[in-house]
Motif scaffolding. Structure first.
Motif, mmCIF file in Angstrom:
data_model
loop_
_atom_site.group_PDB
_atom_site.id
_atom_site.type_symbol
_atom_site.label_atom_id
_atom_site.label_comp_id
_atom_site.label_asym_id
_atom_site.label_seq_id
_atom_site.Cartn_x
_atom_site.Cartn_y
_atom_site.Cartn_z
ATOM 1 N N GLU A 9 37.186 -15.832 -65.841
ATOM 2 C CA GLU A 9 37.810 -16.992 -66.221
ATOM 3 C C GLU A 9 38.040 -16.959 -67.850
ATOM 4 O O GLU A 9 38.884 -17.483 -68.404
ATOM 5 C CB GLU A 9 37.664 -18.403 -65.889
ATOM 6 C CG GLU A 9 36.217 -18.632 -66.175
ATOM 7 C CD GLU A 9 35.108 -18.434 -65.252
ATOM 8 O OE1 GLU A 9 34.308 -19.262 -64.781
ATOM 9 O OE2 GLU A 9 35.242 -17.165 -64.745
ATOM 10 N N TYR A 15 32.050 -13.747 -65.667
ATOM 11 C CA TYR A 15 32.849 -14.920 -65.984
ATOM 12 C C TYR A 15 34.601 -14.384 -66.132
ATOM 13 O O TYR A 15 34.765 -14.591 -67.343
ATOM 14 C CB TYR A 15 32.426 -15.746 -67.001
ATOM 15 C CG TYR A 15 30.985 -16.142 -67.041
ATOM 16 C CD1 TYR A 15 30.476 -17.037 -66.026
ATOM 17 C CD2 TYR A 15 30.304 -15.555 -67.978
ATOM 18 C CE1 TYR A 15 29.039 -17.151 -66.067
ATOM 19 C CE2 TYR A 15 28.535 -15.711 -67.826
ATOM 20 C CZ TYR A 15 28.158 -16.596 -66.697
ATOM 21 O OH TYR A 15 26.772 -16.821 -66.778
ATOM 22 N N PRO A 53 29.587 -28.754 -65.541
ATOM 23 C CA PRO A 53 30.486 -28.105 -64.834
ATOM 24 C C PRO A 53 31.787 -28.226 -65.291
ATOM 25 O O PRO A 53 32.889 -27.425 -65.244
ATOM 26 C CB PRO A 53 30.301 -28.299 -63.396
ATOM 27 C CG PRO A 53 29.216 -29.460 -63.368
ATOM 28 C CD PRO A 53 28.579 -29.265 -64.819
ATOM 29 N N GLU A 54 32.110 -29.677 -65.606
ATOM 30 C CA GLU A 54 33.625 -30.073 -66.044
ATOM 31 C C GLU A 54 33.813 -29.334 -67.267
ATOM 32 O O GLU A 54 35.166 -29.001 -67.420
ATOM 33 C CB GLU A 54 33.658 -31.584 -66.082
ATOM 34 C CG GLU A 54 34.995 -31.963 -66.431
ATOM 35 C CD GLU A 54 35.400 -31.980 -67.729
ATOM 36 O OE1 GLU A 54 36.656 -32.106 -67.896
ATOM 37 O OE2 GLU A 54 34.742 -32.122 -68.859
ATOM 38 N N ARG A 56 38.427 -21.212 -71.516
ATOM 39 C CA ARG A 56 39.181 -19.828 -71.110
ATOM 40 C C ARG A 56 39.008 -18.768 -72.036
ATOM 41 O O ARG A 56 39.408 -17.791 -71.871
ATOM 42 C CB ARG A 56 40.536 -20.464 -71.005
ATOM 43 C CG ARG A 56 41.074 -21.372 -70.170
ATOM 44 C CD ARG A 56 40.960 -20.619 -68.769
ATOM 45 N NE ARG A 56 41.449 -21.500 -67.592
ATOM 46 C CZ ARG A 56 40.578 -22.264 -67.005
ATOM 47 N NH1 ARG A 56 39.320 -22.201 -67.224
ATOM 48 N NH2 ARG A 56 40.904 -23.093 -65.930
ATOM 49 N N LYS A 68 27.582 -23.702 -66.961
ATOM 50 C CA LYS A 68 28.174 -23.609 -65.678
ATOM 51 C C LYS A 68 27.519 -24.782 -64.487
ATOM 52 O O LYS A 68 28.025 -25.268 -63.868
ATOM 53 C CB LYS A 68 28.505 -22.358 -65.079
ATOM 54 C CG LYS A 68 29.225 -22.278 -64.058
ATOM 55 C CD LYS A 68 29.632 -20.852 -63.492
ATOM 56 C CE LYS A 68 30.606 -20.669 -62.393
ATOM 57 N NZ LYS A 68 30.993 -19.450 -62.022
ATOM 58 N N SER A 96 34.617 -25.635 -66.711
ATOM 59 C CA SER A 96 35.866 -25.352 -65.977
ATOM 60 C C SER A 96 36.870 -25.331 -66.739
ATOM 61 O O SER A 96 37.979 -24.868 -66.409
ATOM 62 C CB SER A 96 36.010 -26.504 -64.698
ATOM 63 O OG SER A 96 36.440 -27.683 -65.284
ATOM 64 N N ARG A 97 36.943 -25.920 -68.133
ATOM 65 C CA ARG A 97 38.138 -26.154 -69.033
ATOM 66 C C ARG A 97 38.092 -24.702 -69.840
ATOM 67 O O ARG A 97 38.875 -24.692 -70.576
ATOM 68 C CB ARG A 97 38.043 -27.429 -69.689
ATOM 69 C CG ARG A 97 38.374 -28.464 -68.959
ATOM 70 C CD ARG A 97 38.524 -29.684 -69.611
ATOM 71 N NE ARG A 97 37.146 -30.463 -70.397
ATOM 72 C CZ ARG A 97 37.123 -30.397 -71.450
ATOM 73 N NH1 ARG A 97 37.972 -30.277 -72.440
ATOM 74 N NH2 ARG A 97 35.873 -30.924 -71.801
#
Length: 355
Positions: free
Chosen positions: A192, A190, A141-142, A148, A137, A145-146
């Motif tokens: 997400e 997390y 980060p990119e 799931r 993270k 962020s994807r």
């Protein structure tokens, strides 16, 4: 009928066929576990397709003769997916230490904002998935962020075979994000990320054609189950690529060890990260190795609930038997060596227990 037993270890991927009526194991074979995709420590990533391929080869070979698949798998590794079935990462091994990398002038591990309660059955350490995710993270980060979906190696194999991202609590709890008492993802920082379903019993979670796929289990726990350990009397030193020293407790126990979930509601009081086959292969015959092993094993014994004897298992005990015996002679605890016992023997026990 027959079961296919599959152990995805750190040194090799092994399998065998087990005839449940005759109680006979046959057609045992193995292939080396794949090497990392790049040599860039402390990152340790492996092509997941190179892991899946021998699994599928074994299944396709035996699908006409077996009706069940039991899996044990190396713990503490993971993969990230995009939520639609695609993967964002290779397999990130338990040997990965990316949490020791620096971000904002400090190691990622030192910046971790959470601590793990005893009910997680795990602890904060450089190879913990919880810590690796935090490092990702900060450092990527990119990519993060994807993400799931989170998979353990066991749950990803299950997903590829059945469509169910599920595994047994012995595997799931190694992530540090589950309550080992009920299998809930209670300690997931997390939200997400969708985590695998953790089953508290080893049971069918789906099927690959005519073959019922049972929830994957941790290879450490499978090795203990198949070791012939006398529960109340013995320590177990399991000498794989790395080594663990443990005892079985009937209920949760606290101390200077991990309280890993075991089968039937019991606990494995475990000291991990001890010198094992990797050190022996690289340093066998060098000065000081036996002294270091004795020192580390003695320190681990002191941390665990007392037992009268020591049982030693694992592939490294077979390949380095003279060194292992010399080290055990110096520990001052009566011991016995069973280097022929491994996780496949534990999967035989599970096959019998689940009928």
């Amino acid at each position: 009928m027959k079961s296919l037993l599959l152990d995805i270890g750190s040194t090799s991927i092994k399998w065998a066929v087990y005839d449940r009526e005759k109680r006979l194991k046959s057609e045992a074979a193995s292939v080396p576990f794949p090497m990392p995709v790049e040599n860039r420590p402390p990152i340790h990533e492996v092509s997941v397709e190179d892991i899946v391929r021998p699994v599928m080869d074994a299944l396709q070979r035996y699908a006409a003769t077996v009706d069940r698949l039991y899996i044990s798998t190396q713990m503490h590794g993971y993969l990230l997916g995009d939520g639609s079935g695609g993967l964002l990462t290779p397999y990130i091994s338990w040997q990965d230490r990316r949490s020791t990398l620096s971000a904002n002038g400090r190691s990622c591990l030192a910046q971790l904002p959470v601590r793990l309660p005893p009910a997680s059955g795990s602890c904060v350490k450089p190879n913990s998935p919880l810590c690796g995710l935090f490092a990702m993270k900060l450092l990527e980060p990119e990519l993060f962020s994807r993400a799931r979906r989170f998979y353990t190696l066991g749950s990803y194999i299950a997903y590829r075979l059945t469509g169910a991202n599920a595994t047994h609590i012995t595997d799931a709890a190694a992530s540090g994000m589950y309550n080992k008492e009920d299998g809930s993802p209670q300690f997931n920082p997390y939200p997400e990320l969708e985590l695998p379903e953790a089953t508290m019993k080893v049971l069918p979670i789906g099927a690959w054609g005519p073959v019922a796929v049972y929830s994957p289990v941790g290879d450490h726990q499978a090795s203990v189950l198949g070791s012939g350990l006398q529960d109340e009397r013995e320590y177990l030193l399991n000498l794989g690529t790395a080594a663990q020293l443990c005892v079985i407790a009937e209920a949760h126990a606290a101390g200077e060890f991990e309280s890993r979930p075991y089968f039937a509601g019991r606990t494995l009081c475990t000291v991990s990260g001890l010198p094992g086959g990797r050190e022996m292969a690289v340093r066998s015959g060098t000065a000081g190795l036996a002294d270091e092993m004795v020192s580390d094993y003695e320190a681990a014994l002191i941390k665990l609930p007392a037992r009268a004897r020591l049982l030693v298992t694992g592939g490294a005990a077979r390949h380095h038997e003279a060194l292992v015996a010399a080290v055990c002679d110096r520990l001052g605890v009566p011991y016995r060596l069973r280097p022929d016992r491994d996780a496949l023997d534990g999967l035989i026990e599970l096959s019998d227990l689940t009928g």
